[in-house]
Design a protein around this motif. Structure first.
Motif, PDB file in Angstrom:
ATOM      1  N   GLU A 229       0.930  -1.225   0.122  1.00 27.31           N
ATOM      2  CA  GLU A 229       0.060  -0.051  -0.037  1.00 27.31           C
ATOM      3  C   GLU A 229       0.742   1.233  -0.223  1.00 27.31           C
ATOM      4  OE1 GLU A 229      -3.780   1.248   2.868  1.00 27.31           O
ATOM      5  OE2 GLU A 229      -1.765   0.937   3.789  1.00 27.31           O
ATOM      6  N   LEU A 230       1.891   1.166   0.884  1.00 28.61           N
ATOM      7  CA  LEU A 230       2.822   2.443   0.760  1.00 28.61           C
ATOM      8  C   LEU A 230       3.657   2.477  -0.564  1.00 28.61           C
ATOM      9  CD1 LEU A 230       4.403   1.790   4.609  1.00 28.61           C
ATOM     10  CD2 LEU A 230       3.130   3.801   3.887  1.00 28.61           C
ATOM     11  N   LEU A 231       4.165   1.701  -0.991  1.00 27.24           N
ATOM     12  CA  LEU A 231       4.850   1.697  -2.311  1.00 27.24           C
ATOM     13  C   LEU A 231       3.639   2.092  -3.548  1.00 27.24           C
ATOM     14  CD1 LEU A 231       7.032  -1.663  -2.842  1.00 27.24           C
ATOM     15  CD2 LEU A 231       7.620   0.674  -1.976  1.00 27.24           C
ATOM     16  N   GLU A 232       2.589   1.822  -3.182  1.00 34.38           N
ATOM     17  CA  GLU A 232       1.628   2.283  -4.302  1.00 34.38           C
ATOM     18  C   GLU A 232       1.299   3.897  -4.072  1.00 34.38           C
ATOM     19  OE1 GLU A 232      -2.174   0.134  -4.167  1.00 34.38           O
ATOM     20  OE2 GLU A 232      -3.006   1.812  -5.354  1.00 34.38           O
ATOM     21  N   HIS A 233       1.479   4.190  -2.687  1.00 33.86           N
ATOM     22  CA  HIS A 233       1.274   5.720  -2.345  1.00 33.86           C
ATOM     23  C   HIS A 233       2.172   6.355  -3.113  1.00 33.86           C
ATOM     24  CE1 HIS A 233      -1.921   6.282   0.437  1.00 33.86           C
ATOM     25  NE2 HIS A 233      -1.352   5.928   1.635  1.00 33.86           N
ATOM     26  N   VAL A 234       3.476   5.964  -3.167  1.00 34.19           N
ATOM     27  CA  VAL A 234       4.460   6.795  -3.560  1.00 34.19           C
ATOM     28  C   VAL A 234       4.785   6.384  -5.130  1.00 34.19           C
ATOM     29  CG1 VAL A 234       5.704   6.982  -1.534  1.00 34.19           C
ATOM     30  CG2 VAL A 234       6.362   5.037  -2.884  1.00 34.19           C
ATOM     31  N   GLY A 235       3.812   5.622  -5.563  1.00 32.94           N
ATOM     32  CA  GLY A 235       3.737   5.696  -6.957  1.00 32.94           C
ATOM     33  C   GLY A 235       4.917   4.349  -7.602  1.00 32.94           C
ATOM     34  N   LEU A 236       5.052   3.535  -6.616  1.00 33.14           N
ATOM     35  CA  LEU A 236       6.118   2.211  -6.963  1.00 33.14           C
ATOM     36  C   LEU A 236       5.188   1.104  -6.981  1.00 33.14           C
ATOM     37  CD1 LEU A 236       9.387   2.880  -4.931  1.00 33.14           C
ATOM     38  CD2 LEU A 236       8.953   3.483  -7.572  1.00 33.14           C
TER      39      LEU A 236
ATOM     40  N   ARG B 185      16.815  -3.887  -4.799  1.00 33.97           N
ATOM     41  CA  ARG B 185      17.773  -3.165  -3.761  1.00 33.97           C
ATOM     42  C   ARG B 185      18.299  -1.981  -4.305  1.00 33.97           C
ATOM     43  NH1 ARG B 185      18.798  -8.565  -3.241  1.00 33.97           N
ATOM     44  NH2 ARG B 185      18.957  -9.141  -1.036  1.00 33.97           N
ATOM     45  N   PRO B 186      18.415  -0.946  -3.276  1.00 37.04           N
ATOM     46  CA  PRO B 186      18.774   0.463  -3.649  1.00 37.04           C
ATOM     47  C   PRO B 186      19.778   0.661  -4.993  1.00 37.04           C
ATOM     48  CG  PRO B 186      19.131   0.212  -1.221  1.00 37.04           C
ATOM     49  CD  PRO B 186      18.742  -1.070  -1.728  1.00 37.04           C
ATOM     50  N   SER B 187      20.804  -0.163  -4.980  1.00 38.71           N
ATOM     51  CA  SER B 187      21.726  -0.313  -6.197  1.00 38.71           C
ATOM     52  C   SER B 187      21.114  -0.476  -7.485  1.00 38.71           C
ATOM     53  CB  SER B 187      22.828  -1.356  -5.971  1.00 38.71           C
ATOM     54  OG  SER B 187      22.524  -2.477  -5.703  1.00 38.71           O
ATOM     55  N   GLU B 188      19.818  -1.112  -7.598  1.00 39.30           N
ATOM     56  CA  GLU B 188      19.040  -1.323  -8.619  1.00 39.30           C
ATOM     57  C   GLU B 188      18.030  -0.449  -9.000  1.00 39.30           C
ATOM     58  OE1 GLU B 188      19.661  -6.224  -7.571  1.00 39.30           O
ATOM     59  OE2 GLU B 188      17.803  -5.191  -7.070  1.00 39.30           O
ATOM     60  N   MET B 189      18.004   0.919  -8.239  1.00 34.24           N
ATOM     61  CA  MET B 189      16.964   1.785  -8.612  1.00 34.24           C
ATOM     62  C   MET B 189      17.661   3.148  -8.675  1.00 34.24           C
ATOM     63  SD  MET B 189      14.294   0.837  -5.772  1.00 34.24           S
ATOM     64  CE  MET B 189      15.307   1.252  -4.628  1.00 34.24           C
ATOM     65  N   SER B 190      16.914   4.041  -9.376  1.00 38.29           N
ATOM     66  CA  SER B 190      17.371   5.363  -9.713  1.00 38.29           C
ATOM     67  C   SER B 190      17.533   6.129  -8.284  1.00 38.29           C
ATOM     68  CB  SER B 190      16.439   6.208 -10.738  1.00 38.29           C
ATOM     69  OG  SER B 190      15.209   6.469 -10.199  1.00 38.29           O
ATOM     70  N   GLY B 191      17.688   7.635  -8.418  1.00 38.80           N
ATOM     71  CA  GLY B 191      17.816   8.479  -7.336  1.00 38.80           C
ATOM     72  C   GLY B 191      16.488   8.702  -6.960  1.00 38.80           C
ATOM     73  N   GLY B 192      15.683   9.037  -7.678  1.00 42.21           N
ATOM     74  CA  GLY B 192      14.199   9.447  -7.525  1.00 42.21           C
ATOM     75  C   GLY B 192      13.330   8.253  -7.050  1.00 42.21           C
ATOM     76  N   GLN B 193      13.679   6.898  -7.424  1.00 43.98           N
ATOM     77  CA  GLN B 193      13.173   5.699  -6.922  1.00 43.98           C
ATOM     78  C   GLN B 193      13.438   5.522  -5.530  1.00 43.98           C
ATOM     79  OE1 GLN B 193      14.272   3.251 -10.253  1.00 43.98           O
ATOM     80  NE2 GLN B 193      12.279   3.687 -11.409  1.00 43.98           N
ATOM     81  N   CYS B 194      14.616   5.800  -5.353  1.00 45.80           N
ATOM     82  CA  CYS B 194      15.175   5.628  -3.910  1.00 45.80           C
ATOM     83  C   CYS B 194      14.392   6.444  -2.990  1.00 45.80           C
ATOM     84  CB  CYS B 194      16.532   5.540  -3.976  1.00 45.80           C
ATOM     85  SG  CYS B 194      17.632   4.353  -4.636  1.00 45.80           S
ATOM     86  N   GLN B 195      14.318   7.700  -3.400  1.00 47.75           N
ATOM     87  CA  GLN B 195      13.902   8.711  -2.564  1.00 47.75           C
ATOM     88  C   GLN B 195      12.455   8.476  -2.285  1.00 47.75           C
ATOM     89  OE1 GLN B 195      15.656   9.892  -0.649  1.00 47.75           O
ATOM     90  NE2 GLN B 195      15.717  12.143  -0.427  1.00 47.75           N
ATOM     91  N   ARG B 196      11.405   7.633  -3.286  1.00 45.76           N
ATOM     92  CA  ARG B 196      10.356   7.226  -3.032  1.00 45.76           C
ATOM     93  C   ARG B 196      10.203   6.282  -1.995  1.00 45.76           C
ATOM     94  NH1 ARG B 196       6.584   8.672  -7.306  1.00 45.76           N
ATOM     95  NH2 ARG B 196       7.475  10.128  -8.762  1.00 45.76           N
ATOM     96  N   VAL B 197      11.247   5.406  -2.114  1.00 46.20           N
ATOM     97  CA  VAL B 197      11.329   4.179  -1.270  1.00 46.20           C
ATOM     98  C   VAL B 197      11.433   4.967   0.234  1.00 46.20           C
ATOM     99  CG1 VAL B 197      12.571   2.319  -0.473  1.00 46.20           C
ATOM    100  CG2 VAL B 197      11.969   2.356  -2.826  1.00 46.20           C
ATOM    101  N   ALA B 198      12.232   6.033   0.307  1.00 43.23           N
ATOM    102  CA  ALA B 198      12.674   6.608   1.624  1.00 43.23           C
ATOM    103  C   ALA B 198      11.374   7.336   2.241  1.00 43.23           C
ATOM    104  CB  ALA B 198      13.897   7.731   1.471  1.00 43.23           C
ATOM    105  N   MET B 199      10.565   7.866   1.456  1.00 39.43           N
ATOM    106  CA  MET B 199       9.177   8.349   1.714  1.00 39.43           C
ATOM    107  C   MET B 199       8.469   7.324   2.422  1.00 39.43           C
ATOM    108  SD  MET B 199       8.998  11.494   1.714  1.00 39.43           S
ATOM    109  CE  MET B 199       7.000  11.917   2.035  1.00 39.43           C
TER     110      MET B 199
END
Ligand code: ATP
Ligand code: MG
Length: 352
Positions: free
Chosen positions: A132-139, A147-161
């Protein structure tokens, strides 16, 4: 600001002993409040004390004096384990999107970590909440195993959100959370922050050196200079009628001709004499750079208090002023950002 403040910071001081008798007065008597659902932008040059304020609010740094009340509870008196409970409602997102996430863990584990730490839900409920949280942030669910190394900076920041939202906080501290993202990704994340704020009735303490971003997102602004707030008030009032000569100098640094280029250039650079800050000072700490107070006796001898000049617009200055040049310059700060969803009448910057 709101009368029923969610966060009330009163007179906090944090000095660092840096050896050889030298002390850095990183935070030197800072007070502010953040109301429910509000966004306070804390802006100032590098070294002005913004992160020290953030760390103090989050309990990562112990203040020397002053009080920090969150939801009516004084955080400065709490022990570590008592603070843990508070961190359910008070979360944070920091600057470096990939560095702030554990590189060895999957997105599923990263976002679930606060739920595990606070004992929220069983395995199945946590997995549903993570989705549900991932969907909230558009993932989508395909990110669960990354893993973080497999994502862009914007995607990582969405995960952090998503991680910051997991426990249902009322206040999120964002310390330069969009600063390392490129302009179009930054606009997407800023839009996301707005959306999440509307949907979750969140308040933000938003720290940035980028005036354009602060103008886009914040309802209130506080300008920091050398450990002090020198000006504060509602966003549009501070941007259109800056009172403190330091705020004027920030606004004047903005080129007037091309708002798109201006957007790239608006950042707060350190004052010329900010490096070797004397340990003991009397008078206004901006006076040596101030075109107004440089030769004034009162600025040399009396440290100005932050006080209201017009209603809820306050400045710490013996000679607060509005001048035409600053008003024009302030008008050139884009009220919306490239690619942002803020296409109101005050839109100055085209889509890119
Ligand atoms: N742990 C520490 N020990 C000694 N000095 C410190 C420490 N943390 C911060 N400082 C000093 O306190 C001052 C304020 O630092 P702070 O990181 O709060 O500034 P900032 O406004 O967040 O800057 P930036 O925009 O570069 O992130 C700086 O002079 C910094 O060098
Ligand atoms: Mg900082």
């Amino acid at each position: 600001m709101s009368t029923a403040a969610l966060l009330q910071v009163d007179g906090i001081h944090k000095h660092f002993d840096v050896g050889h008798g030298a002390v850095v007065r990183a935070v030197d008597g800072v007070s502010f409040s953040v109301g429910a659902g509000e966004t306070l932008g804390l802006v100032g040059e590098s070294g002005s004390g913004k992160s020290t304020v953030a760390h103090s609010v989050l309990g990562l740094t112990k203040v020397d004096s002053g009080t920090i009340e969150f939801e009516g509870l004084d955080l400065t008196g709490l022990r570590r384990n008592e603070l843990r409970g508070v961190r359910r409602s008070l979360t944070a997102v920091f600057q470096d999107p990939s560095g702030s996430l554990n590189r060895r863990r999957t997105v599923a584990a990263i976002v679930a970590a606060p739920l595990v730490a606070h004992g929220i839900g069983d395995r199945k409920a946590r997995r549903a909440r993570v989705l549900e949280l991932l969907e909230h942030v558009g993932l989508g669910p395909e990110f669960l195993g990354r893993r973080p190394s497999e994502m862009s900076g914007g995607q990582c920041q969405r995960v952090a959100m998503a991680r910051a939202l997991a426990t249902g906080p009322s206040l999120v501290v964002l310390d330069e959370a969009v600063s390392s993202l490129d302009v179009s990704i930054q606009a997407q994340v800023l839009n996301l922050l707005r959306k999440l704020q509307r949907e979750n009735d969140l308040a933000y303490l938003f720290i940035s050196h980028d005036l354009a971003v602060v103008r886009f997102l914040c309802t209130q602004v506080a300008v920091m200079y050398r450990g002090r707030i020198v000006e504060t008030g509602p966003r549009e009032i501070v941007f259109s009628r800056p009172l403190h000569p330091y705020t004027h100098s920030l606004m004047r640094a903005i080129p007037l001709v091309d708002p798109v280029r201006a957007r790239e250039q608006i950042s707060v650079t350190p004052a010329r004499d900010a490096i070797d800050m004397p340990t003991v000072e009397v008078g206004c700490r901006f006076r040596t750079l101030c075109p107004v107070g440089r030769d004034q006796e009162i600025c040399r001898t009396v440290d100005p208090e932050l006080k209201p000049i017009e209603r809820d617009h306050a400045a710490a200055c013996h000679f607060p002023q509005v001048d035409e040049a600053a008003v024009v310059a302030a008008g050139s700060i884009p009220a919306s950002l490239p690619g942002s969803d803020d296409a109101g009448d005050n839109r100055l910057v085209p889509d890119v």
